[in-house]
Enzyme design. Structure first.
Site, short mmCIF file in Angstrom:
data_model
loop_
_atom_site.label_atom_id
_atom_site.label_comp_id
_atom_site.label_asym_id
_atom_site.label_seq_id
_atom_site.Cartn_x
_atom_site.Cartn_y
_atom_site.Cartn_z
N HIS A 148 43.63 26.90 39.75
CA HIS A 148 44.52 25.80 39.36
C HIS A 148 45.22 26.11 38.04
CE1 HIS A 148 41.44 23.23 41.76
NE2 HIS A 148 42.17 23.98 42.56
N HIS A 155 47.58 20.25 47.80
CA HIS A 155 46.55 21.01 47.07
C HIS A 155 46.40 22.43 47.62
CE1 HIS A 155 43.39 21.59 44.22
NE2 HIS A 155 42.80 22.32 45.15
N ASP A 166 46.55 25.85 45.46
CA ASP A 166 45.61 26.96 45.54
C ASP A 166 46.33 28.28 45.84
OD1 ASP A 166 43.34 25.46 45.00
OD2 ASP A 166 42.81 25.17 47.12
N HIS A 209 41.71 30.59 50.38
CA HIS A 209 41.72 31.58 49.29
C HIS A 209 41.67 33.02 49.82
CE1 HIS A 209 41.51 28.56 46.22
NE2 HIS A 209 40.42 28.04 46.74
ZN LIG Z 1 41.86 24.12 44.61
#
Ligand SMILES: [Zn+2]
Length: 310
Positions: A76, A232, A236, A259
């Site tokens: 973040h 969000h 990321d 991720h």
């Molecule tokens: Zn996150």
């Protein structure tokens, strides 16, 4: 934006680590040109460059590792630094995680406004996507394709009535990031949170720093955006792509990614030499350009939201 930038002054804040639940002090300090973004664990004296080569773990957050020392939940902060145009900065933390704060990047945007930016006398070099590269895993996919700006198009779908499908595409600028992406909070499913707690993780997690999705709805009072979840995911992804260590000119197209896939497509891009090139935008006369830079230290408006961290 032409020249690399660092912070005008040092800034700091304190918060808790999402997994450890322990307090962490975060300091952001100006750094010389070409220093890049580096995380320093001041408690153990190890400094880790924020690059793809140092990714340690990517389970629920992105962790950087060097010589057995880790610093977790970097994404973040990395997203805010990269989109607001901070190329060179030393990030100090006195524990194993960046503080989670409210689970979004909004507090970091506020912190960067407090710091201001200072141009450095070295040109910024951009990483331009020339040919598409793609990674797939099951029903998940991430592609980097050529575009004139940095853009992300993201779609998610979960086996949950609240989250069947959300999609959003936008061009990332300091303004769009500040207004539409930075405030979107971390989210998790209640059943997952319970499992994490049992294995000693997410000990700092609470409704203060995450949106928790139960069987029938979110446990928090309200969402910041109706589609806060996909926003969000974009946050990321932007943080993970910052590990390319150059501003990206291209579009990420992600479907149900996370991720690991964000990093995988970034690695694949770098491993495919014909798929990218480095470009330095033509330099304006130094005096004029630097004077302009100093007049508008951040290209985003001061955020409308406020911050309550200790
Ligand atoms: Zn996150």
């Amino acid at each position: 934006m032409i020249y690399r930038r660092t912070l005008r002054r040092e800034v700091a804040c304190t918060g808790i680590g999402l997994h450890s639940g322990k307090p962490v002090r975060l300091r952001l300090l100006p750094a010389p040109a070409e220093h890049g973004i580096r995380f320093a664990r001041t408690d153990v004296g190890v400094e880790i460059p924020a690059t793809l080569a140092h990714i340690g773990g990517q389970d629920h957050a992105t962790t950087l590792t060097l010589g057995g020392v880790s610093i977790g939940t970097v994404e973040h902060l990395l997203a805010a630094l990269s989109v607001l145009g901070v190329d060179d900065v030393r990030v100090e933390v006195d524990g194993p995680e960046v503080p989670i704060l409210d689970g979004s990047a909004a507090p970091f945007v506020i912190l960067l406004h407090e710091a201001g930016l200072r141009p450095l006398a070295v040109p910024r070099v951009l990483l331009k996507v020339l040919e598409p590269v793609e990674v797939r895993h099951g029903g998940k996919a991430a592609r980097l394709v050529p575009a004139d700006h940095f853009e992300v198009s993201y779609s998610i779908g979960f086996d949950h009535p609240l989250l069947r499908h959300q999609a959003l595409a936008l061009r990332l600028t300091p303004r769009s990031f500040t207004d539409a992406i930075a405030p979107a909070r971390t989210f998790g499913f209640l059943r997952e949170v319970e499992m994490l707690r049992k294995s000693g993780l997410a000990l700092g997690g609470s409704l203060e720093n995450a949106v928790v999705i139960g069987e029938t709805g979110v446990l928090n009072n309200k969402l910041r955006f109706e589609d806060e979840f996909v926003r969000h995911k974009i946050l990321d992804a932007v943080g993970d792509l910052a590990l390319l260590a150059r501003p990206l000119v291209g579009r990420l197209e992600a479907t149900r990614a996370g991720h690991a896939l964000h990093a995988a497509v970034a690695r694949k891009l770098l491993a495919t030499p014909r798929a990218w090139e480095l470009v330095a935008p033509e330099l304006a006369p130094v005096v004029g350009a630097r004077a302009r830079d100093l007049e508008s230290p951040l290209e985003s408006p001061v955020p409308a939201y406020s911050l309550s961290t200790s």
